[in-house]
Design a protein around this motif. Structure first.
Motif, PDB file in Angstrom:
ATOM      1  N   ILE A 162       0.817  -1.215   0.000  1.00 29.89           N
ATOM      2  CA  ILE A 162       0.000   0.000   0.000  1.00 29.89           C
ATOM      3  C   ILE A 162       0.850   1.264   0.000  1.00 29.89           C
ATOM      4  CG2 ILE A 162      -1.981  -1.111   1.100  1.00 29.89           C
ATOM      5  CD1 ILE A 162      -1.058   0.106   3.750  1.00 29.89           C
ATOM      6  N   ARG A 163       2.112   1.165   0.457  1.00 25.75           N
ATOM      7  CA  ARG A 163       2.959   2.351   0.508  1.00 25.75           C
ATOM      8  C   ARG A 163       3.806   2.431  -0.753  1.00 25.75           C
ATOM      9  NH1 ARG A 163       4.279   1.044   6.184  1.00 25.75           N
ATOM     10  NH2 ARG A 163       2.821   2.191   7.494  1.00 25.75           N
ATOM     11  N   LYS A 164       3.483   3.376  -1.604  1.00 25.51           N
ATOM     12  CA  LYS A 164       4.237   3.547  -2.847  1.00 25.51           C
ATOM     13  C   LYS A 164       5.438   4.478  -2.646  1.00 25.51           C
ATOM     14  CE  LYS A 164       0.323   2.598  -5.881  1.00 25.51           C
ATOM     15  NZ  LYS A 164      -0.530   3.084  -6.984  1.00 25.51           N
ATOM     16  N   ARG A 165       5.334   5.359  -1.625  1.00 33.13           N
ATOM     17  CA  ARG A 165       6.442   6.263  -1.322  1.00 33.13           C
ATOM     18  C   ARG A 165       7.222   5.751  -0.113  1.00 33.13           C
ATOM     19  NH1 ARG A 165       7.171  11.469  -2.547  1.00 33.13           N
ATOM     20  NH2 ARG A 165       7.295  12.206  -0.389  1.00 33.13           N
ATOM     21  N   LYS A 166       8.507   6.063  -0.103  1.00 34.86           N
ATOM     22  CA  LYS A 166       9.331   5.717   1.049  1.00 34.86           C
ATOM     23  C   LYS A 166       8.969   6.601   2.232  1.00 34.86           C
ATOM     24  CE  LYS A 166      13.340   4.459  -1.760  1.00 34.86           C
ATOM     25  NZ  LYS A 166      14.731   4.832  -2.085  1.00 34.86           N
ATOM     26  N   ARG A 167       9.438   6.210   3.389  1.00 37.51           N
ATOM     27  CA  ARG A 167       9.288   7.012   4.599  1.00 37.51           C
ATOM     28  C   ARG A 167      10.646   7.596   4.985  1.00 37.51           C
ATOM     29  NH1 ARG A 167       4.543   5.840   7.741  1.00 37.51           N
ATOM     30  NH2 ARG A 167       2.837   6.124   6.277  1.00 37.51           N
ATOM     31  N   LEU A 168      10.607   8.757   5.635  1.00 33.80           N
ATOM     32  CA  LEU A 168      11.827   9.412   6.093  1.00 33.80           C
ATOM     33  C   LEU A 168      11.960   9.317   7.607  1.00 33.80           C
ATOM     34  CD1 LEU A 168      12.084  12.813   4.166  1.00 33.80           C
ATOM     35  CD2 LEU A 168      13.385  10.741   3.746  1.00 33.80           C
ATOM     36  N   PHE A 169      13.199   9.161   8.045  1.00 33.06           N
ATOM     37  CA  PHE A 169      13.556   9.276   9.452  1.00 33.06           C
ATOM     38  C   PHE A 169      14.422  10.523   9.574  1.00 33.06           C
ATOM     39  CE2 PHE A 169      16.837   8.523  12.736  1.00 33.06           C
ATOM     40  CZ  PHE A 169      16.029   8.361  13.854  1.00 33.06           C
ATOM     41  N   GLY A 170      13.934  11.525  10.296  1.00 33.91           N
ATOM     42  CA  GLY A 170      14.700  12.755  10.513  1.00 33.91           C
ATOM     43  C   GLY A 170      15.096  12.860  11.974  1.00 33.91           C
ATOM     44  N   TRP A 171      16.241  13.503  12.264  1.00 30.43           N
ATOM     45  CA  TRP A 171      16.656  13.598  13.670  1.00 30.43           C
ATOM     46  C   TRP A 171      17.406  14.895  13.960  1.00 30.43           C
ATOM     47  CZ3 TRP A 171      19.597  10.967  10.112  1.00 30.43           C
ATOM     48  CH2 TRP A 171      20.953  11.282  10.069  1.00 30.43           C
ATOM     49  N   ASP A 172      17.392  15.235  15.249  1.00 35.71           N
ATOM     50  CA  ASP A 172      18.150  16.368  15.756  1.00 35.71           C
ATOM     51  C   ASP A 172      18.877  15.899  17.013  1.00 35.71           C
ATOM     52  OD1 ASP A 172      18.962  19.051  15.529  1.00 35.71           O
ATOM     53  OD2 ASP A 172      17.574  19.664  17.099  1.00 35.71           O
ATOM     54  N   ALA A 173      20.202  16.022  17.025  1.00 31.81           N
ATOM     55  CA  ALA A 173      21.007  15.558  18.155  1.00 31.81           C
ATOM     56  C   ALA A 173      21.112  16.652  19.212  1.00 31.81           C
ATOM     57  CB  ALA A 173      22.401  15.150  17.678  1.00 31.81           C
ATOM     58  N   LYS A 174      20.947  16.267  20.485  1.00 34.62           N
ATOM     59  CA  LYS A 174      21.000  17.217  21.596  1.00 34.62           C
ATOM     60  C   LYS A 174      22.011  16.712  22.623  1.00 34.62           C
ATOM     61  CE  LYS A 174      17.735  20.051  20.222  1.00 34.62           C
ATOM     62  NZ  LYS A 174      18.078  21.441  19.834  1.00 34.62           N
ATOM     63  N   PHE A 175      23.184  17.355  22.661  1.00 33.29           N
ATOM     64  CA  PHE A 175      24.223  16.955  23.602  1.00 33.29           C
ATOM     65  C   PHE A 175      24.206  17.861  24.827  1.00 33.29           C
ATOM     66  CE2 PHE A 175      28.635  17.380  25.177  1.00 33.29           C
ATOM     67  CZ  PHE A 175      28.812  16.075  25.624  1.00 33.29           C
ATOM     68  N   SER A 176      24.284  17.244  26.002  1.00 37.44           N
ATOM     69  CA  SER A 176      24.278  18.003  27.251  1.00 37.44           C
ATOM     70  C   SER A 176      25.571  17.747  28.019  1.00 37.44           C
ATOM     71  CB  SER A 176      23.079  17.589  28.109  1.00 37.44           C
ATOM     72  OG  SER A 176      23.131  18.239  29.359  1.00 37.44           O
ATOM     73  N   TYR A 177      26.195  18.837  28.517  1.00 38.73           N
ATOM     74  CA  TYR A 177      27.390  18.704  29.343  1.00 38.73           C
ATOM     75  C   TYR A 177      27.014  18.328  30.777  1.00 38.73           C
ATOM     76  CZ  TYR A 177      30.167  20.844  25.625  1.00 38.73           C
ATOM     77  OH  TYR A 177      30.797  21.103  24.444  1.00 38.73           O
ATOM     78  N   SER A 178      25.785  18.675  31.167  1.00 31.60           N
ATOM     79  CA  SER A 178      25.316  18.372  32.516  1.00 31.60           C
ATOM     80  C   SER A 178      24.411  17.149  32.492  1.00 31.60           C
ATOM     81  CB  SER A 178      24.555  19.572  33.091  1.00 31.60           C
ATOM     82  OG  SER A 178      23.433  19.869  32.293  1.00 31.60           O
ATOM     83  N   ALA A 179      23.937  16.753  33.659  1.00 27.67           N
ATOM     84  CA  ALA A 179      23.103  15.556  33.765  1.00 27.67           C
ATOM     85  C   ALA A 179      21.723  15.761  33.160  1.00 27.67           C
ATOM     86  CB  ALA A 179      22.975  15.136  35.226  1.00 27.67           C
ATOM     87  N   GLY A 180      21.252  16.997  33.162  1.00 31.48           N
ATOM     88  CA  GLY A 180      19.903  17.266  32.658  1.00 31.48           C
ATOM     89  C   GLY A 180      19.913  18.069  31.377  1.00 31.48           C
ATOM     90  N   TYR A 181      18.835  17.993  30.645  1.00 33.29           N
ATOM     91  CA  TYR A 181      18.676  18.775  29.412  1.00 33.29           C
ATOM     92  C   TYR A 181      17.225  19.214  29.346  1.00 33.29           C
ATOM     93  CZ  TYR A 181      19.842  20.295  24.668  1.00 33.29           C
ATOM     94  OH  TYR A 181      20.102  21.056  23.567  1.00 33.29           O
ATOM     95  N   LYS A 182      16.999  20.514  29.205  1.00 33.61           N
ATOM     96  CA  LYS A 182      15.635  21.019  29.213  1.00 33.61           C
ATOM     97  C   LYS A 182      15.372  21.854  27.962  1.00 33.61           C
ATOM     98  CE  LYS A 182      12.223  23.234  32.202  1.00 33.61           C
ATOM     99  NZ  LYS A 182      11.990  23.871  33.524  1.00 33.61           N
ATOM    100  N   LEU A 183      14.318  21.515  27.246  1.00 30.42           N
ATOM    101  CA  LEU A 183      13.917  22.264  26.058  1.00 30.42           C
ATOM    102  C   LEU A 183      12.879  23.303  26.442  1.00 30.42           C
ATOM    103  CD1 LEU A 183      13.513  19.359  23.460  1.00 30.42           C
ATOM    104  CD2 LEU A 183      15.476  20.854  23.769  1.00 30.42           C
TER     105      LEU A 183
END
Length: 310
Positions: A162-183
């Motif tokens: 049923i799927r004639k088109r491919k699917r994309l996987f997109g990503w954004d890398a988030k590196f944290s110097y500390s233990a926590g990361y808050k957006l």
């Protein structure tokens, strides 16, 4: 001001691309280097005028086909006999580079030396993903400072009718110097812009496929700092209905990379199976969350599925 016509030879089973084009000057050599650095293969159709650069071109890792020999084969038949062995050579070189880069990435991700930074994190994440799907587009260098995610790649389901088109996987890398990361709220606006770029009909990613999974990849200890933005993204009307928002811990990717290293011979026989299982797994729901969370605790379940596939 520089344009180049190329032929992209894409292997749908191995999920990798080899580029074929003429090399007749310094700009062509620089372009070939860029493609090789991004993990692609290159077959150089060599203009006789550049005979003095043959050793340099070969030393970069390109396969070389003299222009007059290719024209002769096209004219008399049998061009595939000249090109097919070189395509296979380049595919082997792609895999050699992919697994060498994977080894380096896993070492850095496991140890994270004092000099480790966001730039290295982006490269290491890309190198692990490239071992899963060799044909990966990393946007970190060419698009530095522009409103785009870190990269994207295609994935698909072999048996789907049923799927004639491919699917994309997109990503954004988030590196944290500390233990926590808050957006924060500014991150929500930024990420919506990234997704809009991936789904814009005028841009290359949309021409390759529909956005199926959009991931945040981070070295987080606690996912709470991501919850608000990811929840708003997952519930937003601006996000395509088929798109699954996910949060992936870097240690989870490391386990996948280590599994690929341990089983590389079987994986190379048909790498599309392990890739297919992974992307299907990433679309699984997390209880009480509108988005998926994939930390180290979920590795054992995926590992069993990957082992069963072999």
């Amino acid at each position: 001001s520089y344009q180049k016509s190329v032929i992209k030879l894409y292997d749908m089973v191995k999920k990798m691309s080899v580029f074929l084009f003429t090399i007749s000057g310094k700009k062509d050599i620089a372009f070939a280097k860029d493609l090789l650095n991004e993990g692609f293969g290159v077959i150089a159709i060599v203009d006789p005028e550049i005979s003095g650069k043959i050793d340099e071109i070969h030393g970069m890792g390109c396969s070389i086909v003299p222009m007059h020999k290719l024209i002769e084969k096209v004219k008399n038949g049998g061009a595939e006999l000249l090109l097919t062995p070189e395509i296979e050579v380049q595919q082997s070189k792609i895999l050699e580079r992919v697994f060498e880069n994977l080894r380096e990435a896993l070492t850095r991700l496991n140890n994270k030396p004092a000099t480790y930074n966001e730039g290295l994190f982006e490269i290491d994440i890309t190198n692990v993903l490239q071992a899963i799907v060799p044909d990966v587009t990393r946007l970190g260098t060419e698009f530095k400072g522009k409103k785009v995610p870190d990269g994207y790649c295609c994935y698909g389901y072999r048996e789907s009718r049923i799927r004639k088109r491919k699917r994309l996987f997109g990503w954004d890398a988030k590196f944290s110097y500390s233990a926590g990361y808050k957006l924060g709220s500014s991150d929500l606006k930024k990420q919506k812009g990234y997704i809009e770029w991936l789904t814009n009909k005028k841009n290359t990613p949309f021409k390759m496929g529909d956005l199926g999974i959009y991931a945040f990849i981070s070295n987080f200890d606690d996912a709470k700092g991501f919850d608000r933005v990811l929840k708003n993204l997952a519930n937003s009307r601006d996000i395509p209905k088929q798109c699954r928002i996910v949060l992936i811990e870097d240690k989870f990717l490391v386990k996948i990379g280590e599994w690929l290293q341990s089983n590389w011979k079987k994986v190379l026989e048909n790498n599309s199976i392990s890739a297919e299982i992974l992307f299907q797994f990433l679309r699984r729901k997390t209880p009480n969350k509108p988005y998926g969370i994939f930390g180290l605790s979920r590795w054992s379940t995926l590992e069993k599925r990957l082992n069963d596939s072999l």
